[in-house]
Design an enzyme around this catalytic site. Structure first.
Site, PDB file in Angstrom:
ATOM      1  CE  LYS A  89      -3.900   2.174   0.392  1.00  0.00           C
ATOM      2  NZ  LYS A  89      -3.608   2.842  -0.895  1.00  0.00           N
ATOM      3  CD  GLN A 110       3.273   4.655   2.173  1.00  0.00           C
ATOM      4  OE1 GLN A 110       3.789   5.514   1.479  1.00  0.00           O
ATOM      5  NE2 GLN A 110       2.178   4.879   2.872  1.00  0.00           N
ATOM      6  CE  LYS A 113       4.312   7.619   5.507  1.00  0.00           C
ATOM      7  NZ  LYS A 113       4.126   8.674   4.505  1.00  0.00           N
ATOM      8  CE  LYS A 125       4.820   7.396  -2.494  1.00  0.00           C
ATOM      9  NZ  LYS A 125       4.062   8.004  -1.383  1.00  0.00           N
ATOM     10  N   GLY A 164      -2.671   8.254  -4.404  1.00  0.00           N
ATOM     11  CA  GLY A 164      -2.045   9.456  -4.956  1.00  0.00           C
ATOM     12  C   GLY A 164      -0.801   9.868  -4.189  1.00  0.00           C
ATOM     13  CG  ASP A 165       3.416  10.997  -3.191  1.00  0.00           C
ATOM     14  OD1 ASP A 165       3.339  10.839  -1.979  1.00  0.00           O
ATOM     15  OD2 ASP A 165       4.390  11.568  -3.722  1.00  0.00           O
ATOM     16  CB  THR A 208      -2.076  13.739   4.074  1.00  0.00           C
ATOM     17  OG1 THR A 208      -2.473  12.571   3.364  1.00  0.00           O
ATOM     18  CG2 THR A 208      -0.605  13.656   4.425  1.00  0.00           C
ATOM     19  CG  ASN A 239      -4.171  16.194  -0.819  1.00  0.00           C
ATOM     20  OD1 ASN A 239      -3.672  15.553   0.092  1.00  0.00           O
ATOM     21  ND2 ASN A 239      -5.472  16.252  -1.016  1.00  0.00           N
ATOM     22  CB  SER A 381      -5.543   4.948   1.871  1.00  0.00           C
ATOM     23  OG  SER A 381      -5.395   6.019   0.975  1.00  0.00           O
TER      24      SER A 381
END
Ligand code: NDP
Length: 449
Positions: A89, A110, A113, A125, A164-165, A208, A239, A381
């Site tokens: 993820k 990630q 996290k 990622k 997204g990123d 976020t 964002n 998410s």
């Protein structure tokens, strides 16, 4: 020979990935925190050696047609880094600076996290060196469809769930989801960050930024500080930055800056609700630049090519870097500390370089590292995935409450772990150790895979 010491780990890292500077930086920072864990229990050294290598790296060609009917070629990637505690993820980034080093550092971060979120998600990622800036909607759609045409064979709701990123928002997720559905004939929760009408979660766009402010709130409460009236410098204007600012305004703090790659805009008394709405319109609808905001404000100042920490004059309480990696250096950190800065909450991934982090610790600044402070995005998410599996959608209030509770739990893990190891208030240490141990123990349970 298997690694037996920290020096062995660092030697393997350097030998295999010395040419990937961002990856080495992210891994090196975690190894530094884990030294005490390795000293207490050497079995974790060999687990960490496994984590030096992603489970799978996928790299592919992305051909697409621009509006002049020319064929363009970009490079696509997906790093399926760790599935120890759940399906891979993590977001997709579309930016010209994307390369293996950047995506491996993001994938590695990630893992820890996602572990901190308390939800069952592994780390991944992806992205491309495609630059959506200046492209038409049709060109972006052409790229996204081609990107997904290859990516679809590697992902799925139980395998890998991208999001997204930088450079990937609701528009890009929509085009990619449409293409996935067309190719597979499956309407499933294969991507998060979807729009509400077709399976998205309320509060995911906000998550976020809101989460990074909730984390800041926890740090402040832990250190007897009020949010009201605090001067906060935010970087970026995408964002994460936008919704960090929204939550700061709601909590009566003053968000005094935004930035993009062209420069910084300072609003000395803080952005108002109307000012923020203008920034959002410029960025999200007009796809313009921060500088365009100067047409609407008599009080703002624009500093071309500068970051907020280098130009803001006056007292500062908090910085929230929300743009990109290594956007706060040692000199900039020292500058804001001299202006009074006591808290850092990172919305972006690895925005503070090693010198900046050193400056925070040596000046008693309370430092909320990215893998904890910005985990609200991926946590929501995770909530989107749960809603998709249950075939229902929760209210705004419910998702926001869940997000807030998760951020509290993340903070508590950082705080408690730091205290347990005799490093009170070192939330960076706590995040690294707590995030790692859950993944490491799961890897041990699952054997040599
Ligand atoms: P967006 O694309 O929405 O916004 C990115 C912002 O950062 C833009 O203002 C952009 O300016 C600026 N920026 C990007 N690269 C650079 C650069 N090299 N130099 C200066 N400014 C730059 O991205 P997000 O807000 O989604 O992401 C921002 C950060 O937050 C990233 O580090 C991301 O990994 C992290 N993050 C995002 C999450 C999410 O849910 N979206 C979740 C967790 C972390 P310009 O337009 O000029 O490029």
């Amino acid at each position: 020979m298997p690694a037996k010491t920290v020096e062995d780990l660092l030697a393997i890292l350097k030998q295999r990935d010395g040419h990937h500077p961002e990856f080495c930086q992210a891994v090196g920072e975690v190894i530094e925190s884990l030294k005490v864990v390795f000293e207490q229990n050497a079995k974790y050294i060999s687990v960490f050696e496994q984590l030096l290598e992603p489970e799978r790296v996928i790299m592919f060609r992305v051909p697409w047609m621009n509006d002049k009917s020319e064929m363009c070629i970009n490079r696509g990637f997906r790093i399926q880094y760790s599935s120890a505690i759940g399906p891979y993820k993590g977001g997709c980034r579309f930016h010209p600076s994307v390369n293996l080093s950047v995506l491996k550092f993001l994938g590695f971060e990630q893992i820890l996290k996602n572990s901190l979120t308390t939800l069952p998600m592994g780390g991944g990622k992806g992205g491309s060196d495609f630059d959506p800036k200046g492209k038409t909607d049709r060109e972006v759609m052409s790229f996204c469809q081609s990107f997904m045409t290859e990516l679809q064979r590697h992902i799925g709701q139980f395998t890998d769930v991208p999001a997204g990123d930088i450079g990937v928002g609701g528009r890009e997720i929509g085009y990619m989801f449409g293409q996935y559905k067309r190719l597979t004939n499956k309407f499933e929760g294969v991507l998060t960050g979807k729009k509400y009408n077709w399976g998205g979660s309320l509060i995911r766009p906000e998550a976020t930024g809101y989460g990074a402010v909730y984390y800041l709130q926890e740090m402040m409460q832990d250190n007897q500080t009020e949010m009201k009236g605090k001067v906060v410098l935010v970087s970026g204007s995408g964002n994460v930055a936008q919704y960090a600012c929204e939550k700061l305004i709601q909590l009566q703090a003053k968000c005094c800056s935004f930035s993009d790659s062209d420069g910084t805009i300072i609003e000395p008394e803080g952005f108002t609700v109307e000012g923020l709405a203008k920034i959002m319109d410029i960025k999200n609808n007009l796809r313009g630049r921060c500088q365009d905001y100067m047409n609407f404000s008599k009080t703002a100042k624009f500093y071309a090519g500068q970051r907020p920490w280098a130009v803001f004059e006056g007292h500062v309480d908090v910085i929230m870097p929300c743009a990109t990696q290594n956007e706060v250096n040692g000199d900039e950190a020292k500058r804001v500390i001299a202006q009074g800065c006591k808290f850092v909450s990172e919305g972006a991934n690895m925005p503070s370089n090693d010198d900046a982090i050193h400056a925070y610790h040596s000046s008693g600044v309370f430092y909320g590292p990215a893998k904890a402070a910005n985990a609200g995005g991926v946590a929501t998410s995770g909530l989107e995935m749960s809603q998709n599996s249950m075939r229902l959608q929760w209210s705004r209030e419910k998702v926001d409450e869940e997000l807030h509770n998760i951020m509290k739990k993340i903070f508590k893990q950082c705080k408690d772990t730091a205290e347990k190891y005799g490093k009170p208030k070192n939330y960076q240490f706590g995040a690294n150790v707590a995030g790692f141990l859950k993944v490491a123990d799961s890897m041990i349970d699952q054997g040599c895979v």
